[in-house]
Design a protein around this motif. Structure first.
Motif, short mmCIF file in Angstrom:
data_model
loop_
_atom_site.label_atom_id
_atom_site.label_comp_id
_atom_site.label_asym_id
_atom_site.label_seq_id
_atom_site.Cartn_x
_atom_site.Cartn_y
_atom_site.Cartn_z
N CYS A 113 0.82 -1.20 0.00
CA CYS A 113 0.00 0.00 0.00
C CYS A 113 0.86 1.26 0.00
N HIS A 119 -4.32 7.77 0.55
CA HIS A 119 -3.88 6.44 1.00
C HIS A 119 -4.40 5.36 0.07
N THR A 120 -3.57 4.37 -0.20
CA THR A 120 -4.07 3.10 -0.71
C THR A 120 -3.87 2.08 0.40
N ARG A 121 -4.93 1.35 0.72
CA ARG A 121 -4.90 0.46 1.89
C ARG A 121 -4.72 -1.00 1.46
N ALA A 161 -5.46 -4.02 3.71
CA ALA A 161 -6.02 -4.25 5.04
C ALA A 161 -5.21 -5.25 5.85
N THR A 162 -4.85 -4.86 7.05
CA THR A 162 -4.24 -5.81 7.99
C THR A 162 -5.14 -6.02 9.20
N HIS A 163 -5.87 -4.97 9.61
CA HIS A 163 -6.74 -5.06 10.79
C HIS A 163 -8.10 -4.49 10.42
N ASN A 185 -13.38 1.22 7.16
CA ASN A 185 -11.99 0.90 7.49
C ASN A 185 -10.97 1.55 6.55
N HIS A 197 -2.04 6.07 7.15
CA HIS A 197 -1.03 5.25 7.82
C HIS A 197 -0.72 4.01 7.01
N ASN A 198 0.56 3.79 6.78
CA ASN A 198 1.04 2.48 6.30
C ASN A 198 1.68 1.80 7.47
N GLY A 199 1.32 0.53 7.69
CA GLY A 199 1.98 -0.21 8.75
C GLY A 199 0.99 -0.88 9.69
N ILE A 200 1.48 -1.23 10.86
CA ILE A 200 0.67 -1.96 11.83
C ILE A 200 0.93 -1.40 13.23
N ASP A 229 -6.51 -0.84 13.31
CA ASP A 229 -5.47 -0.47 14.27
C ASP A 229 -5.16 1.03 14.16
N THR A 230 -5.23 1.55 12.92
CA THR A 230 -4.84 2.94 12.63
C THR A 230 -5.65 3.96 13.41
N1 GLU Z 1 -2.96 -1.50 9.41
C1 GLU Z 1 -3.69 -0.50 8.70
C2 GLU Z 1 -5.04 -1.01 8.24
O1 GLU Z 1 -5.31 -2.16 8.27
C3 GLU Z 1 -2.91 0.05 7.50
C4 GLU Z 1 -2.66 -0.98 6.45
C5 GLU Z 1 -1.83 -0.37 5.32
O2 GLU Z 1 -0.61 -0.22 5.52
O3 GLU Z 1 -2.41 -0.11 4.27
O4 GLU Z 1 -5.88 -0.25 7.89
#
Ligand code: GLU
Length: 216
Positions: free
Chosen positions: A2, A71-73, A75-77, A84, A99-102, A125-126
């Motif tokens: 993303c 943002h391009t997402r 999905a992790t959470h 979302n 946000h990119n990441g976890i 999580d973001t």
């Molecule tokens: N953890 C975040 C989500 O699930 C960001 C995922 C991402 O880096 O796109 O929304």
């Protein structure tokens, strides 16, 4: 995967940011969104699906103002839903975060913030991030200090872009274990997770872990 991109300058930001967002598509994503500020108001649009479809439906390119983040997402959470998708906002809808990441400790932070009256509108999580920033602003911090303090509470990885109605014309960017690049050009300033999405930049700066950039 993303990506994040933001632009602030002396022309409407949304079309420029949208063009940058398209350059992030090759990384893969499931949702996209954008936020901008103008005259004390925060605007945002987001959805699951392809950027061009979302833009056709919601007209991302028409978001007003010279400052925007997107943002391009991947999905992790939380599922792939409109709620979302990023950006995520605080309770007052005056701060927007991509946000990119976890955020590994998001459940604990969510619980603490809920007890303090924060209302969450997504499963991500973001979303703890804008609410944490809101908490520190309420305590009297500047946005810069609030972002630093909030980031110290996060376990995990992040490339974050933040805009707020309190800081017109500014994008604040901070990273940990995820890339973030600042580009300066004649049209204005960019912050992005991927150098390929920069447009007409004469100078490029790679942020270090923990370094905070203010684009103004
Ligand atoms: N953890 C975040 C989500 O699930 C960001 C995922 C991402 O880096 O796109 O929304």
């Amino acid at each position: 995967m993303c990506g994040v991109i933001g632009f602030t300058g002396n022309e409407q930001a949304a079309p420029i940011v949208l063009q940058g967002l398209r350059k992030l598509e090759y990384r893969g994503y499931d949702s996209a969104g954008m936020a901008s500020t103008m005259n004390g108001t925060l605007y945002f649009k987001k959805d699951a699906g392809r950027i061009d479809d979302i833009d056709t439906r919601l007209k991302l390119c028409e978001l007003p103002g010279n400052t925007a983040i997107a943002h391009t997402r991947w999905a992790t959470h939380g599922g792939v839903t409109q709620e979302n998708a990023h950006p995520h906002l605080d309770c007052t809808k005056q701060i927007a975060v991509v946000h990119n990441g976890i955020v590994e400790n998001y459940q604990e932070l969510r619980q603490i913030l809920r007890v303090r009256g924060h209302v969450f509108t997504s499963e991500t999580d973001t979303e703890v991030i804008p609410h944490l920033i809101e908490e520190y602003l309420k305590e009297g911090s500047t946005l810069e200090a609030a972002i630093r303090l909030a980031s110290q509470r996060l376990k995990g990885s992040y490339a974050l872009l933040v805009i707020s109605v309190h800081t017109p014309g500014k994008i604040l960017a901070i990273r940990k274990d995820n890339p973030l690049v600042i580009g300066t050009g004649n049209r204005g300033f960019f912050a992005t997770s991927d150098i390929l999405s920069l447009q007409d930049c004469q100078k490029v700066v790679f942020l270090d872990d923990g370094e905070l950039a203010i684009l103004d």
